[in-house]
Design a protein around this motif. Sequence first.
Motif, PDB file in Angstrom:
ATOM      1  N   GLY A 354      53.657  22.529  22.689  1.00 37.97           N
ATOM      2  CA  GLY A 354      54.491  22.930  23.817  1.00 37.97           C
ATOM      3  C   GLY A 354      55.969  22.950  23.481  1.00 37.97           C
ATOM      4  O   GLY A 354      56.741  23.699  24.087  1.00 37.97           O
ATOM      5  N   VAL A 355      56.389  22.130  22.506  1.00 38.58           N
ATOM      6  CA  VAL A 355      57.776  22.154  22.032  1.00 38.58           C
ATOM      7  C   VAL A 355      57.978  23.323  21.070  1.00 38.58           C
ATOM      8  O   VAL A 355      58.938  24.086  21.179  1.00 38.58           O
ATOM      9  N   ALA A 356      57.058  23.471  20.118  1.00 38.32           N
ATOM     10  CA  ALA A 356      57.205  24.498  19.087  1.00 38.32           C
ATOM     11  C   ALA A 356      57.211  25.902  19.667  1.00 38.32           C
ATOM     12  O   ALA A 356      57.853  26.809  19.124  1.00 38.32           O
ATOM     13  N   GLU A 357      56.508  26.108  20.794  1.00 39.25           N
ATOM     14  CA  GLU A 357      56.413  27.440  21.392  1.00 39.25           C
ATOM     15  C   GLU A 357      57.353  27.600  22.588  1.00 39.25           C
ATOM     16  O   GLU A 357      57.227  28.557  23.345  1.00 39.25           O
ATOM     17  N   SER A 358      58.289  26.679  22.747  1.00 39.88           N
ATOM     18  CA  SER A 358      59.292  26.751  23.814  1.00 39.88           C
ATOM     19  C   SER A 358      60.685  26.757  23.203  1.00 39.88           C
ATOM     20  O   SER A 358      60.853  26.546  21.996  1.00 39.88           O
ATOM     21  N   ASN A 359      61.685  26.991  24.031  1.00 45.61           N
ATOM     22  CA  ASN A 359      63.066  26.932  23.552  1.00 45.61           C
ATOM     23  C   ASN A 359      63.999  26.241  24.544  1.00 45.61           C
ATOM     24  O   ASN A 359      65.219  26.286  24.387  1.00 45.61           O
ATOM     25  N   ALA A 360      63.411  25.572  25.565  1.00 47.45           N
ATOM     26  CA  ALA A 360      64.243  24.891  26.559  1.00 47.45           C
ATOM     27  C   ALA A 360      63.408  23.894  27.339  1.00 47.45           C
ATOM     28  O   ALA A 360      62.172  24.011  27.415  1.00 47.45           O
ATOM     29  N   LEU A 361      64.096  22.907  27.904  1.00 48.52           N
ATOM     30  CA  LEU A 361      63.501  22.040  28.917  1.00 48.52           C
ATOM     31  C   LEU A 361      63.924  22.554  30.285  1.00 48.52           C
ATOM     32  O   LEU A 361      65.042  23.051  30.449  1.00 48.52           O
ATOM     33  N   LEU A 362      63.038  22.436  31.257  1.00 53.27           N
ATOM     34  CA  LEU A 362      63.421  22.761  32.632  1.00 53.27           C
ATOM     35  C   LEU A 362      63.275  21.506  33.482  1.00 53.27           C
ATOM     36  O   LEU A 362      62.342  20.725  33.310  1.00 53.27           O
ATOM     37  N   ARG A 363      64.211  21.325  34.385  1.00 51.40           N
ATOM     38  CA  ARG A 363      64.302  20.092  35.165  1.00 51.40           C
ATOM     39  C   ARG A 363      63.635  20.256  36.532  1.00 51.40           C
ATOM     40  O   ARG A 363      63.909  21.220  37.254  1.00 51.40           O
ATOM     41  N   ILE A 364      62.784  19.270  36.865  1.00 47.29           N
ATOM     42  CA  ILE A 364      62.218  19.178  38.208  1.00 47.29           C
ATOM     43  C   ILE A 364      62.680  17.852  38.786  1.00 47.29           C
ATOM     44  O   ILE A 364      62.350  16.787  38.256  1.00 47.29           O
ATOM     45  N   ASP A 365      63.461  17.886  39.848  1.00 42.45           N
ATOM     46  CA  ASP A 365      64.026  16.662  40.414  1.00 42.45           C
ATOM     47  C   ASP A 365      62.944  15.737  40.951  1.00 42.45           C
ATOM     48  O   ASP A 365      61.826  16.154  41.272  1.00 42.45           O
ATOM     49  N   ALA A 366      63.303  14.457  41.099  1.00 42.50           N
ATOM     50  CA  ALA A 366      62.341  13.432  41.483  1.00 42.50           C
ATOM     51  C   ALA A 366      61.673  13.724  42.819  1.00 42.50           C
ATOM     52  O   ALA A 366      60.468  13.523  42.991  1.00 42.50           O
ATOM     53  N   ASP A 367      62.433  14.207  43.796  1.00 43.33           N
ATOM     54  CA  ASP A 367      61.884  14.411  45.137  1.00 43.33           C
ATOM     55  C   ASP A 367      61.249  15.787  45.321  1.00 43.33           C
ATOM     56  O   ASP A 367      60.842  16.143  46.414  1.00 43.33           O
ATOM     57  N   THR A 368      61.166  16.559  44.237  1.00 39.15           N
ATOM     58  CA  THR A 368      60.552  17.890  44.313  1.00 39.15           C
ATOM     59  C   THR A 368      59.083  17.805  43.913  1.00 39.15           C
ATOM     60  O   THR A 368      58.746  17.214  42.891  1.00 39.15           O
ATOM     61  N   ARG A 369      58.218  18.386  44.718  1.00 31.59           N
ATOM     62  CA  ARG A 369      56.789  18.412  44.406  1.00 31.59           C
ATOM     63  C   ARG A 369      56.296  19.823  44.097  1.00 31.59           C
ATOM     64  O   ARG A 369      55.393  19.995  43.292  1.00 31.59           O
ATOM     65  N   VAL A 370      56.889  20.822  44.737  1.00 30.07           N
ATOM     66  CA  VAL A 370      56.436  22.199  44.569  1.00 30.07           C
ATOM     67  C   VAL A 370      57.653  23.092  44.352  1.00 30.07           C
ATOM     68  O   VAL A 370      58.654  22.970  45.057  1.00 30.07           O
ATOM     69  N   LEU A 371      57.548  23.980  43.378  1.00 24.46           N
ATOM     70  CA  LEU A 371      58.551  25.012  43.152  1.00 24.46           C
ATOM     71  C   LEU A 371      57.835  26.355  43.034  1.00 24.46           C
ATOM     72  O   LEU A 371      56.894  26.498  42.236  1.00 24.46           O
ATOM     73  N   GLY A 372      58.271  27.331  43.810  1.00 25.53           N
ATOM     74  CA  GLY A 372      57.664  28.647  43.754  1.00 25.53           C
ATOM     75  C   GLY A 372      58.293  29.523  42.693  1.00 25.53           C
ATOM     76  O   GLY A 372      59.420  29.281  42.247  1.00 25.53           O
ATOM     77  N   ALA A 373      57.569  30.535  42.284  1.00 27.74           N
ATOM     78  CA  ALA A 373      58.143  31.527  41.376  1.00 27.74           C
ATOM     79  C   ALA A 373      59.387  32.134  42.022  1.00 27.74           C
ATOM     80  O   ALA A 373      59.388  32.452  43.204  1.00 27.74           O
ATOM     81  N   GLY A 374      60.449  32.253  41.256  1.00 30.21           N
ATOM     82  CA  GLY A 374      61.714  32.763  41.777  1.00 30.21           C
ATOM     83  C   GLY A 374      62.709  31.673  42.106  1.00 30.21           C
ATOM     84  O   GLY A 374      63.885  31.958  42.362  1.00 30.21           O
ATOM     85  N   ALA A 375      62.265  30.396  42.101  1.00 27.23           N
ATOM     86  CA  ALA A 375      63.191  29.295  42.345  1.00 27.23           C
ATOM     87  C   ALA A 375      64.164  29.177  41.178  1.00 27.23           C
ATOM     88  O   ALA A 375      63.822  29.446  40.025  1.00 27.23           O
ATOM     89  N   VAL A 376      65.383  28.763  41.477  1.00 23.56           N
ATOM     90  CA  VAL A 376      66.392  28.556  40.442  1.00 23.56           C
ATOM     91  C   VAL A 376      66.323  27.102  39.990  1.00 23.56           C
ATOM     92  O   VAL A 376      66.388  26.186  40.810  1.00 23.56           O
ATOM     93  N   VAL A 377      66.183  26.883  38.691  1.00 30.95           N
ATOM     94  CA  VAL A 377      66.054  25.530  38.146  1.00 30.95           C
ATOM     95  C   VAL A 377      67.091  25.327  37.044  1.00 30.95           C
ATOM     96  O   VAL A 377      67.534  26.283  36.391  1.00 30.95           O
ATOM     97  N   GLU A 378      67.455  24.065  36.840  1.00 30.23           N
ATOM     98  CA  GLU A 378      68.345  23.723  35.724  1.00 30.23           C
ATOM     99  C   GLU A 378      67.553  23.743  34.434  1.00 30.23           C
ATOM    100  O   GLU A 378      66.409  23.278  34.387  1.00 30.23           O
ATOM    101  N   VAL A 379      68.152  24.252  33.380  1.00 32.83           N
ATOM    102  CA  VAL A 379      67.484  24.315  32.079  1.00 32.83           C
ATOM    103  C   VAL A 379      68.398  23.708  31.002  1.00 32.83           C
ATOM    104  O   VAL A 379      69.630  23.744  31.115  1.00 32.83           O
TER     105      VAL A 379
END
Length: 383
Positions: A354-379
């Motif tokens: 998963g690291v070798a085939e990726s180029n970034a981390l994406l952040r999901i905040d502690a109080d977030t449970r669901v994110l839909g396609a199109g949501a803006v996330v920190e990377v």
Amino acid sequence: ARPCPVESIPLQSASGRVLAEDLAAPINVPGFANAAMDGYALRSEGRGVRRGTSFRVVDLALAGAAAQRLDDAAHCAEIATGAVMPDGADCMVQYELTQREGDHIVVQADVPVGHNVRGASDDYALGQHALSRGRMLDAGALGVLAGFGFAEVQVRRRPRIAIVVTGSELQPAGVPLARGQIHDSNSTTLRALLSPYADTLNVIGPVRDERDVLAAVLRDTARDHEVVVTAGGASAGRADFIPGLVRELGEIRLWKVATRPGMPFLYGRIGDANVYGLPGNPVSVFASVLTLVLPVLRTMQGQAPLSRRYAVLAAPLRKSHGRLEWRRGLLSNAADGRRLIHPHAAQGSGMLRGVAESNALLRIDADTRVLGAGAVVEVLPFP
């Protein structure tokens, strides 16, 4: 993080280092008015030159040598790119816009005053701010410093870093594996991530999970290094000796963080050394270094924190826990110019694919449970 001391090094060795002082231009650059193109320097008496005007060629100005003064408005000097503009000349015309016969030219287009002339301080004026401390010295910055005539530059010294990889199950590459053993990947991963930030980098291990052996290794490395990064043995299991040893040899200032991966992360000090204890899972090692260790090493060299970056989520996400999570993903650009992040399917803390085939981390905040396609996330792009 305490900033590292300042040192002066040769400019030719400064690529990738961090500038330790603000710098102003010590001279005008380029220092003299010069031609921006190959052609002819003209004296227009401040009025510009009209199409059809004829001039007699009386001189040749090449780069590195001064041309004679143009005192007669009917005369011109052939001139090379970068050559000093003759005194009295106030514009120049490129070859392509002239017609030459013998020692005369006829200008084929109107030429305004200053046309194709680079001023003596067009790039930098004497005393103008040029570079700020905290700037990484890349090709552009180094070129500027070379143009100023600097042979040396003041930079922050990089810290001496030790990597201690632990785990009785780990074997170096090339060694046959017995049942229950795995090859050590953490040494290689940590070397690649930390070497750009290190003055010296000492990799120790794999070290077996034996308390007395680990105690001696930690004691010795903390004495000789400013930063010690351990991988493995940072949790609370029977063979997790790092927290107890750091407490015994120095002090623990932080142990366990509400993140995934990397919850057992430890920060402490042994003597004058910062100690960062990472979990042993390979992905936890990678993510903990990017999010918690590299920011410290940047600060020690006087660099500002990285600016936040964002992307549009390309697929929906769910998580079931109440911790901040960093997932692996692939950044790409959509046809409409948006930056997209595609979460990778392999998110286990032991799944380096998963690291070798990726180029970034994406952040999901502690109080977030669901994110839909199109949501803006920190990377956080990989180094």
